[in-house]
Write a protein that holds these residues in place. Structure first.
Motif, PDB file in Angstrom:
ATOM      1  N   GLU A 294     -39.146 -44.235 -11.311  1.00  0.00           N
ATOM      2  CA  GLU A 294     -38.359 -44.262  -9.936  1.00  0.00           C
ATOM      3  C   GLU A 294     -36.968 -44.663 -10.512  1.00  0.00           C
ATOM      4  OE1 GLU A 294     -40.876 -46.062  -6.925  1.00  0.00           O
ATOM      5  OE2 GLU A 294     -41.752 -46.884  -8.887  1.00  0.00           O
ATOM      6  N   GLU A 295     -35.909 -44.394  -9.501  1.00  0.00           N
ATOM      7  CA  GLU A 295     -34.718 -44.976  -9.755  1.00  0.00           C
ATOM      8  C   GLU A 295     -34.219 -45.463  -8.383  1.00  0.00           C
ATOM      9  OE1 GLU A 295     -32.042 -42.613 -12.599  1.00  0.00           O
ATOM     10  OE2 GLU A 295     -33.023 -41.148 -11.094  1.00  0.00           O
ATOM     11  N   VAL A 296     -34.411 -45.286  -7.242  1.00  0.00           N
ATOM     12  CA  VAL A 296     -33.930 -45.995  -6.024  1.00  0.00           C
ATOM     13  C   VAL A 296     -35.208 -46.863  -5.610  1.00  0.00           C
ATOM     14  CG1 VAL A 296     -33.365 -45.193  -3.502  1.00  0.00           C
ATOM     15  CG2 VAL A 296     -33.097 -43.511  -5.293  1.00  0.00           C
ATOM     16  N   PHE A 297     -34.332 -47.983  -5.418  1.00  0.00           N
ATOM     17  CA  PHE A 297     -35.057 -49.383  -4.949  1.00  0.00           C
ATOM     18  C   PHE A 297     -34.334 -50.217  -4.059  1.00  0.00           C
ATOM     19  CE2 PHE A 297     -36.033 -48.394  -9.487  1.00  0.00           C
ATOM     20  CZ  PHE A 297     -37.433 -48.345  -9.404  1.00  0.00           C
ATOM     21  N   THR A 298     -35.333 -50.720  -3.009  1.00  0.00           N
ATOM     22  CA  THR A 298     -34.574 -51.782  -2.238  1.00  0.00           C
ATOM     23  C   THR A 298     -34.366 -52.982  -2.975  1.00  0.00           C
ATOM     24  OG1 THR A 298     -36.767 -52.479  -1.623  1.00  0.00           O
ATOM     25  CG2 THR A 298     -35.980 -50.707  -0.256  1.00  0.00           C
ATOM     26  N   MET A 299     -33.836 -54.135  -2.512  1.00  0.00           N
ATOM     27  CA  MET A 299     -33.659 -55.355  -3.238  1.00  0.00           C
ATOM     28  C   MET A 299     -34.982 -55.888  -3.419  1.00  0.00           C
ATOM     29  SD  MET A 299     -31.474 -57.459  -4.533  1.00  0.00           S
ATOM     30  CE  MET A 299     -29.860 -57.624  -3.742  1.00  0.00           C
ATOM     31  N   GLU A 300     -35.737 -56.109  -2.357  1.00  0.00           N
ATOM     32  CA  GLU A 300     -37.172 -56.521  -2.387  1.00  0.00           C
ATOM     33  C   GLU A 300     -37.904 -55.929  -3.719  1.00  0.00           C
ATOM     34  OE1 GLU A 300     -38.617 -59.107  -1.250  1.00  0.00           O
ATOM     35  OE2 GLU A 300     -36.818 -59.609  -0.407  1.00  0.00           O
ATOM     36  N   GLU A 301     -37.811 -54.334  -3.845  1.00  0.00           N
ATOM     37  CA  GLU A 301     -38.517 -53.669  -4.818  1.00  0.00           C
ATOM     38  C   GLU A 301     -37.906 -54.075  -6.115  1.00  0.00           C
ATOM     39  OE1 GLU A 301     -39.885 -49.848  -2.388  1.00  0.00           O
ATOM     40  OE2 GLU A 301     -37.785 -49.873  -3.239  1.00  0.00           O
ATOM     41  N   LEU A 302     -36.845 -54.150  -6.287  1.00  0.00           N
ATOM     42  CA  LEU A 302     -36.032 -54.632  -7.428  1.00  0.00           C
ATOM     43  C   LEU A 302     -36.650 -56.224  -8.017  1.00  0.00           C
ATOM     44  CD1 LEU A 302     -32.146 -53.949  -7.276  1.00  0.00           C
ATOM     45  CD2 LEU A 302     -34.071 -52.606  -8.900  1.00  0.00           C
ATOM     46  N   ILE A 303     -36.596 -57.139  -7.038  1.00  0.00           N
ATOM     47  CA  ILE A 303     -37.258 -58.180  -7.388  1.00  0.00           C
ATOM     48  C   ILE A 303     -38.716 -58.206  -7.702  1.00  0.00           C
ATOM     49  CG2 ILE A 303     -37.971 -60.476  -6.161  1.00  0.00           C
ATOM     50  CD1 ILE A 303     -35.699 -60.003  -4.236  1.00  0.00           C
ATOM     51  N   GLN A 304     -39.384 -57.512  -7.066  1.00  0.00           N
ATOM     52  CA  GLN A 304     -40.858 -57.261  -7.711  1.00  0.00           C
ATOM     53  C   GLN A 304     -40.905 -56.917  -9.070  1.00  0.00           C
ATOM     54  OE1 GLN A 304     -42.621 -54.753  -4.542  1.00  0.00           O
ATOM     55  NE2 GLN A 304     -42.185 -56.445  -2.750  1.00  0.00           N
ATOM     56  N   LYS A 305     -39.972 -55.705  -9.336  1.00  0.00           N
ATOM     57  CA  LYS A 305     -40.188 -54.984 -10.715  1.00  0.00           C
ATOM     58  C   LYS A 305     -39.357 -55.957 -11.824  1.00  0.00           C
ATOM     59  CE  LYS A 305     -41.348 -50.420  -8.783  1.00  0.00           C
ATOM     60  NZ  LYS A 305     -42.380 -50.279  -9.567  1.00  0.00           N
ATOM     61  N   PHE A 306     -38.441 -56.547 -11.399  1.00  0.00           N
ATOM     62  CA  PHE A 306     -37.619 -57.165 -12.495  1.00  0.00           C
ATOM     63  C   PHE A 306     -38.290 -57.849 -13.548  1.00  0.00           C
ATOM     64  CE2 PHE A 306     -34.334 -59.827 -14.176  1.00  0.00           C
ATOM     65  CZ  PHE A 306     -33.411 -59.012 -14.646  1.00  0.00           C
ATOM     66  N   ASP A 307     -37.967 -57.647 -14.832  1.00  0.00           N
ATOM     67  CA  ASP A 307     -38.740 -58.236 -15.742  1.00  0.00           C
ATOM     68  C   ASP A 307     -37.704 -58.474 -16.992  1.00  0.00           C
ATOM     69  OD1 ASP A 307     -40.035 -58.943 -18.239  1.00  0.00           O
ATOM     70  OD2 ASP A 307     -41.852 -57.386 -17.859  1.00  0.00           O
ATOM     71  N   LEU A 308     -37.311 -59.740 -17.396  1.00  0.00           N
ATOM     72  CA  LEU A 308     -36.220 -59.975 -18.469  1.00  0.00           C
ATOM     73  C   LEU A 308     -36.778 -59.382 -19.822  1.00  0.00           C
ATOM     74  CD1 LEU A 308     -35.743 -63.701 -18.045  1.00  0.00           C
ATOM     75  CD2 LEU A 308     -34.354 -61.786 -17.097  1.00  0.00           C
ATOM     76  N   THR A 309     -38.033 -59.047 -20.101  1.00  0.00           N
ATOM     77  CA  THR A 309     -38.442 -58.198 -21.173  1.00  0.00           C
ATOM     78  C   THR A 309     -37.920 -56.838 -21.418  1.00  0.00           C
ATOM     79  OG1 THR A 309     -40.521 -57.748 -20.473  1.00  0.00           O
ATOM     80  CG2 THR A 309     -40.236 -60.113 -21.589  1.00  0.00           C
ATOM     81  N   ARG A 310     -37.707 -56.095 -20.232  1.00  0.00           N
ATOM     82  CA  ARG A 310     -37.346 -54.999 -20.357  1.00  0.00           C
ATOM     83  C   ARG A 310     -35.863 -54.748 -20.085  1.00  0.00           C
ATOM     84  NH1 ARG A 310     -41.193 -51.270 -19.703  1.00  0.00           N
ATOM     85  NH2 ARG A 310     -40.010 -49.646 -19.248  1.00  0.00           N
ATOM     86  N   ILE A 311     -35.001 -55.732 -20.422  1.00  0.00           N
ATOM     87  CA  ILE A 311     -33.572 -55.417 -20.649  1.00  0.00           C
ATOM     88  C   ILE A 311     -33.200 -55.009 -21.836  1.00  0.00           C
ATOM     89  CG2 ILE A 311     -31.256 -56.656 -20.800  1.00  0.00           C
ATOM     90  CD1 ILE A 311     -32.315 -58.985 -18.819  1.00  0.00           C
ATOM     91  N   ASN A 312     -32.395 -53.930 -22.198  1.00  0.00           N
ATOM     92  CA  ASN A 312     -31.931 -53.556 -23.191  1.00  0.00           C
ATOM     93  C   ASN A 312     -30.848 -54.276 -24.047  1.00  0.00           C
ATOM     94  OD1 ASN A 312     -33.468 -51.035 -22.220  1.00  0.00           O
ATOM     95  ND2 ASN A 312     -31.833 -50.318 -21.030  1.00  0.00           N
ATOM     96  N   LYS A 313     -31.069 -53.751 -25.409  1.00  0.00           N
ATOM     97  CA  LYS A 313     -30.067 -54.416 -26.322  1.00  0.00           C
ATOM     98  C   LYS A 313     -28.758 -53.461 -26.284  1.00  0.00           C
ATOM     99  CE  LYS A 313     -33.156 -56.026 -29.748  1.00  0.00           C
ATOM    100  NZ  LYS A 313     -34.018 -55.887 -30.984  1.00  0.00           N
ATOM    101  N   SER A 314     -28.829 -52.329 -26.272  1.00  0.00           N
ATOM    102  CA  SER A 314     -27.560 -51.269 -26.242  1.00  0.00           C
ATOM    103  C   SER A 314     -26.784 -51.518 -24.986  1.00  0.00           C
ATOM    104  CB  SER A 314     -28.058 -49.984 -26.529  1.00  0.00           C
ATOM    105  OG  SER A 314     -28.774 -49.552 -25.869  1.00  0.00           O
ATOM    106  N   GLY A 315     -25.483 -51.080 -24.999  1.00  0.00           N
ATOM    107  CA  GLY A 315     -24.691 -51.046 -23.782  1.00  0.00           C
ATOM    108  C   GLY A 315     -25.151 -49.850 -22.850  1.00  0.00           C
ATOM    109  N   ALA A 316     -24.961 -49.745 -21.722  1.00  0.00           N
ATOM    110  CA  ALA A 316     -24.976 -48.738 -20.768  1.00  0.00           C
ATOM    111  C   ALA A 316     -23.681 -48.322 -20.309  1.00  0.00           C
ATOM    112  CB  ALA A 316     -25.654 -49.441 -19.486  1.00  0.00           C
ATOM    113  N   VAL A 317     -23.588 -46.915 -20.287  1.00  0.00           N
ATOM    114  CA  VAL A 317     -22.457 -46.428 -19.733  1.00  0.00           C
ATOM    115  C   VAL A 317     -22.433 -46.434 -18.088  1.00  0.00           C
ATOM    116  CG1 VAL A 317     -21.316 -44.229 -19.607  1.00  0.00           C
ATOM    117  CG2 VAL A 317     -22.331 -44.955 -21.554  1.00  0.00           C
ATOM    118  N   PHE A 318     -21.321 -46.595 -17.675  1.00  0.00           N
ATOM    119  CA  PHE A 318     -20.989 -46.671 -16.136  1.00  0.00           C
ATOM    120  C   PHE A 318     -20.642 -45.181 -15.788  1.00  0.00           C
ATOM    121  CE2 PHE A 318     -18.734 -47.557 -12.069  1.00  0.00           C
ATOM    122  CZ  PHE A 318     -19.579 -48.158 -11.487  1.00  0.00           C
ATOM    123  N   ASP A 319     -21.491 -44.496 -15.262  1.00  0.00           N
ATOM    124  CA  ASP A 319     -21.449 -43.221 -15.142  1.00  0.00           C
ATOM    125  C   ASP A 319     -21.222 -43.117 -13.503  1.00  0.00           C
ATOM    126  OD1 ASP A 319     -21.717 -40.479 -14.181  1.00  0.00           O
ATOM    127  OD2 ASP A 319     -23.642 -40.089 -15.423  1.00  0.00           O
TER     128      ASP A 319
END
Length: 488
Positions: A294-319
């Motif tokens: 999934e890519e579309v989330f409400t703030m509440e859904e982001l809160i539920q799913k957020f996990d520090l262990t799933r933060i990437n090491k590499s940079g992300a391109v602002f597309d």
């Protein structure tokens, strides 16, 4: 209890990268039923920009990242709320003075009287030798008497961190794992400047400890400074927080996102009509990935799913194209009534819509919004779409001219003119009836009907719902455009 903080400097606009840092802190605090604190780090008074604190708070509130503690706007004033204040560093100078004295007593800090000219000369010499530029420690061995005499004589000074020599400093980063530094590769960081204000490196440690911060979530540009902070925690014998250093947000050229490459200020995106929910949703995915497709989330859904262990090491391109797509998803899913409310300022920027139209012709306004809704990547996109629809002159390209050469076009134009002239008002229902008459009584159907009508009335070969577009243009403009074609 988990306590995190977002601690920006009031130096101007809110950068997209800063918003993401605030968001990740906010999401983690909410996920863990903890506290999210806003602290203003304004110890560098030379960089302070008037009004930037108000702008910062407004941006955070607009995007739904609201803190529990820190400065809030109350009327025309800024009021601090919370048990760990002050939350503005320039109001905490007496606290820093107390703790710098403790560091000096523990022999973890010393007074340095070296001039800027000498420091520059030392750096130049080190660079010439291929060494890492850093302070050479000249003042580390000054006696207490020498220090007192220099201060008494008015010599300007700073206070530096006294790092132990050839000592390993290590810490765990929740994104990057174990990080190890040798103090020989580090500088004796300035802690108190000549103006008496603390540097970031000193104030941040004191404040994080006194405010009970358990997790420090910040950009990776602070990674090289972290061992100095770890050294301060050890000097004070304080428990260290957990560290989370976020990957950079990158431009298309894979360099750190910067103003030179276009808009990077949150307020710029909001002014252009990017919805706060879409902007938050998009930047949440820049450096973090959920455990689903999934890519579309409400703030509440982001809160539920957020996990520090799933933060990437590499940079992300602002597309920006991806942001446009996501914003369009939010716009399309919005109720028309709400969309009209949000898009009103942009409609007033067109050459066509007047303020009185919203009271006198609400159905007409809603028809415009409903017609163009599918084509909007941002709310401001409505301006060129409306202006282009009502352009004074239509210029036909070669493809359009070929369409208008169709053998049924003269008859189509004649019938269309006559039927529109009979109408009191142009509505989608009335246009639909006219098309049925043309199809049934004159046998002009499909592309032979719709393509010439669209070209004649809009100057386009493709576009939004034709019946809605013709209704928006109205009787007078439709007849004017048809007559212009006949005359030419």
């Amino acid at each position: 209890m988990v306590r995190v903080r977002f601690a920006p400097s009031p130096t101007g606009y809110v950068h997209i990268g800063s918003l993401r840092t605030a968001l990740y802190n906010f999401l983690y605090a909410k996920k863990m039923n903890g506290s999210y604190v806003l602290r203003i780090e304004d110890t560098d008074q030379t960089r302070y920009v008037e009004g930037s604190i108000e702008n910062l708070i407004n941006c955070l509130v607009k995007t739904g990242i609201v803190h529990e503690e820190g400065p809030f706007i109350k009327g025309n004033d800024i009021e601090e709320i919370g048990s760990f204040g002050p939350y503005t560093q320039s109001k905490r100078l007496n606290i820093y003075n107390e703790y710098i004295e403790k560091l000096i007593e523990k022999d973890w800090a010393y007074t340095c009287f070296c001039s800027q000219d000498r420091l520059a000369e030392v750096r130049d010499q080190q660079k010439a030798k291929g060494e890492t530029p850093k302070y050479d420690g000249k003042c580390r061995q000054l006696s207490k008497t020498e220090v007192e005499e220099k201060i008494k004589s008015g010599d300007p000074y700073v206070i530096r961190l006294k790092l132990p020599v050839d000592t390993i400093i290590s810490f765990e980063d929740m994104v990057r794992g174990s990080i190890v530094f040798n103090t020989n590769d580090l500088d004796d960081q300035v802690l108190i400047k000549t103006d008496g204000f603390p540097t970031y490196h000193f104030a941040v440690v004191v404040d994080d400890h006194l405010m009970g911060i358990t997790h420090i979530i910040r950009g990776e540009e602070w990674l090289p400074s972290t061992p100095k902070h770890v050294a301060l925690y050890k000097a004070f014998k304080w428990e260290e927080p957990k560290y989370v250093h976020l990957p950079n947000i990158l431009n298309d050229d894979k360099k750190k996102l910067s103003k030179r490459q276009g808009d990077v200020a949150v307020e710029d995106f909001l002014k252009k009509g990017y919805l706060p929910e879409a902007l938050i949703n998009y930047i949440a995915l820049l450096g973090w990935s959920p455990d689903s497709e999934e890519e579309v989330f409400t703030m509440e859904e982001l809160i539920q799913k957020f996990d520090l262990t799933r933060i990437n090491k590499s940079g992300a391109v602002f597309d920006r194209n991806k942001l446009n797509w996501m914003n369009s998803i939010y716009i399309k899913s919005m109720e028309n009534k709400k969309l009209v409310e949000l898009i009103t300022p942009y409609l007033l920027d067109t050459d066509i819509i007047l303020e009185t139209d919203f009271q006198e012709k609400p159905d007409y306004i809603q028809m415009i919004v409903e017609t163009f809704k599918e084509k909007l990547n941002s709310l401001s996109d409505i301006v060129p779409l409306v202006n282009d629809l009502f352009k004074e002159e239509i210029n036909f390209d070669d493809e359009m001219k070929e369409i208008l050469k169709g053998e049924s076009v003269p008859e189509l134009v004649k019938v269309l003119t006559s039927e529109i002239e009979r109408l009191d008002t142009v509505t989608p229902e009335n246009i639909k009836k006219i098309f049925k008459i043309i199809q049934k009584e004159h046998g002009i159907k499909g592309k032979n009907l719709y393509m010439p009508v669209r070209v004649i009335t809009t100057g386009e070969t493709h576009g939004s719902d034709l019946m809605m577009i013709m209704s928006i243009l109205g009787k007078e403009i439709l007849l004017k455009r048809i007559n212009s074609l006949i005359l030419n």
